[in-house]
Scaffold this active site. Structure first.
Site, PDB file in Angstrom:
ATOM      1  N   LEU A  69      40.537  43.872  33.991  1.00  0.00           N
ATOM      2  CA  LEU A  69      40.375  44.896  35.009  1.00  0.00           C
ATOM      3  C   LEU A  69      40.062  44.228  36.342  1.00  0.00           C
ATOM      4  O   LEU A  69      39.282  43.281  36.383  1.00  0.00           O
ATOM      5  CB  LEU A  69      39.242  45.861  34.641  1.00  0.00           C
ATOM      6  CG  LEU A  69      39.412  46.621  33.329  1.00  0.00           C
ATOM      7  CD1 LEU A  69      38.152  47.427  33.025  1.00  0.00           C
ATOM      8  CD2 LEU A  69      40.627  47.527  33.380  1.00  0.00           C
ATOM      9  N   ASN A 105      38.243  45.175  38.716  1.00  0.00           N
ATOM     10  CA  ASN A 105      36.852  45.295  39.148  1.00  0.00           C
ATOM     11  C   ASN A 105      35.865  44.735  38.126  1.00  0.00           C
ATOM     12  O   ASN A 105      34.666  44.947  38.235  1.00  0.00           O
ATOM     13  CB  ASN A 105      36.523  46.750  39.474  1.00  0.00           C
ATOM     14  CG  ASN A 105      36.703  47.674  38.296  1.00  0.00           C
ATOM     15  OD1 ASN A 105      37.298  47.298  37.289  1.00  0.00           O
ATOM     16  ND2 ASN A 105      36.209  48.893  38.412  1.00  0.00           N
ATOM     17  N   CYS A 106      36.346  43.989  37.134  1.00  0.00           N
ATOM     18  CA  CYS A 106      35.491  43.373  36.118  1.00  0.00           C
ATOM     19  C   CYS A 106      34.994  42.020  36.642  1.00  0.00           C
ATOM     20  O   CYS A 106      35.791  41.154  37.003  1.00  0.00           O
ATOM     21  CB  CYS A 106      36.294  43.191  34.826  1.00  0.00           C
ATOM     22  SG  CYS A 106      35.476  42.190  33.583  1.00  0.00           S
ATOM     23  N   ASP A 107      33.682  41.840  36.681  1.00  0.00           N
ATOM     24  CA  ASP A 107      33.105  40.593  37.192  1.00  0.00           C
ATOM     25  C   ASP A 107      33.557  39.378  36.386  1.00  0.00           C
ATOM     26  O   ASP A 107      33.844  38.322  36.946  1.00  0.00           O
ATOM     27  CB  ASP A 107      31.573  40.665  37.187  1.00  0.00           C
ATOM     28  CG  ASP A 107      31.036  41.612  38.245  1.00  0.00           C
ATOM     29  OD1 ASP A 107      31.754  41.901  39.219  1.00  0.00           O
ATOM     30  OD2 ASP A 107      29.883  42.061  38.088  1.00  0.00           O
ATOM     31  N   ARG A 156      37.055  38.463  37.295  1.00  0.00           N
ATOM     32  CA  ARG A 156      37.088  37.823  38.621  1.00  0.00           C
ATOM     33  C   ARG A 156      36.626  36.376  38.554  1.00  0.00           C
ATOM     34  O   ARG A 156      37.169  35.506  39.231  1.00  0.00           O
ATOM     35  CB  ARG A 156      36.220  38.604  39.607  1.00  0.00           C
ATOM     36  CG  ARG A 156      36.935  39.839  40.132  1.00  0.00           C
ATOM     37  CD  ARG A 156      36.157  40.452  41.244  1.00  0.00           C
ATOM     38  NE  ARG A 156      35.559  41.662  40.687  1.00  0.00           N
ATOM     39  CZ  ARG A 156      34.747  42.454  41.328  1.00  0.00           C
ATOM     40  NH1 ARG A 156      34.362  42.179  42.538  1.00  0.00           N
ATOM     41  NH2 ARG A 156      34.281  43.532  40.768  1.00  0.00           N
TER      42      ARG A 156
END
Length: 107
Positions: free
Chosen positions: A6, A8-10, A13
């Protein structure tokens, strides 16, 4: 190399930052290709479903009882992330071991 996760998944990233030549495929927006999902299920089985996620906690008992393949197709965010495809190899999650294995593949 592709990172399935995803945007927006840390954790996704972090993986993308450490693997700058990789491409992020947002499974919520684009889905997970059937061939990749089948290979990941064959390799990781039940570990592919993240039973600690907010998505999992929001599911009712009937959905939790679904086969992993059907559940991930219906709710891609329930998949443990990231799923990294490097050539024919698949890696699940982001740890020092996975990072070291992937970097050794690139050199």
């Amino acid at each position: 190399m592709r990172i399935y996760g995803l945007k927006n998944c840390d954790t996704c990233r972090k993986a993308l930052k450490s693997l700058p030549d990789a491409e992020l495929v947002d499974v919520r927006a684009e889905g997970l290709p059937d061939a990749v999902l089948d290979a990941a299920l064959a390799q990781f089985q039940g570990a592919l479903v993240n039973t600690r996620s907010a998505t999992w906690r929001g599911l009712d008992e009937a959905e939790r009882g679904m086969a992993a393949r059907d559940l991930i197709k219906a709710h891609p965010a329930v998949m443990k992330r990231p799923l990294i495809a490097a050539g024919n190899a698949l890696f699940l999650g982001w740890s020092k071991d996975v990072e070291a294995d992937l970097k050794s593949l690139r050199s």
